[in-house]
Design a protein around this motif. Structure first.
Motif: not given
Length: 160
Positions: A126-138
């Motif tokens: 499928g298409p990329p899922v949005p990066v969840p807000s709870w994932l603390d991305v650097v």
């Protein structure tokens, strides 16, 4: 010659450096990868918390420059095959994999020996899922070869 994907599983992986392992860890496994010198092959040993061990020979081929799309093939190995192939020269990478399921999203967060945390989201077909807000991305490191397993093993200088 065109690349045949007849026996390959296509994955659409995105990788992110993260600050912490998010809530929702379902299980943790220990992984040792050996990237065979002079090839695109990887030996992988996965040890589960329950003591189960899975060993396989795999190959991941990127389907385009900077793309998250890879073709993966795997062959499961018995003890004799593992012992034979483990003698090949290679770069080794050790990591703990936290398998996370939260809000309908499955991801793996790899904890490297130096404490670095690398999250991977496979979008499947499928298409990329949005990066969840709870994932603390650097940082998004999807297109950076230095953050692939082979790149990490090379950077860490782990030969054996």
């Amino acid at each position: 010659m065109a690349l045949s994907l007849k026996y390959a599983l296509v994955e659409r992986e995105r990788r992110f450096l993260v600050r912490s392992v998010p809530d929702g860890v379902e299980r943790v496994s220990t992984i040792t990868d050996r990237y065979i010198e002079g090839s695109r092959l990887r030996l992988r040993e996965v040890r589960g918390a329950d003591g189960d061990v899975v060993r396989k020979l795999g190959q991941k081929i990127r389907l385009g420059d900077g793309t998250a799309e890879v073709a993966c093939t795997s062959i499961y190995l018995d003890d004799a095959e593992w012992a034979l192939l483990s003698r090949l020269p290679g770069r080794v990478l050790h990591k703990r994999r936290h398998h996370v399921r939260r809000d309908g999203i499955d991801m793996a967060v790899d904890e490297l020996a130096d404490g670095t945390l690398l999250a991977e989201i496979d979008d499947g077909d499928g298409p990329p899922v949005p990066v969840p807000s709870w994932l603390d991305v650097v940082a998004d490191v999807t297109a950076d070869e230095a953050w692939t397993g082979a790149g990490l093993a090379t950077r860490q200088g782990a030969n054996s």
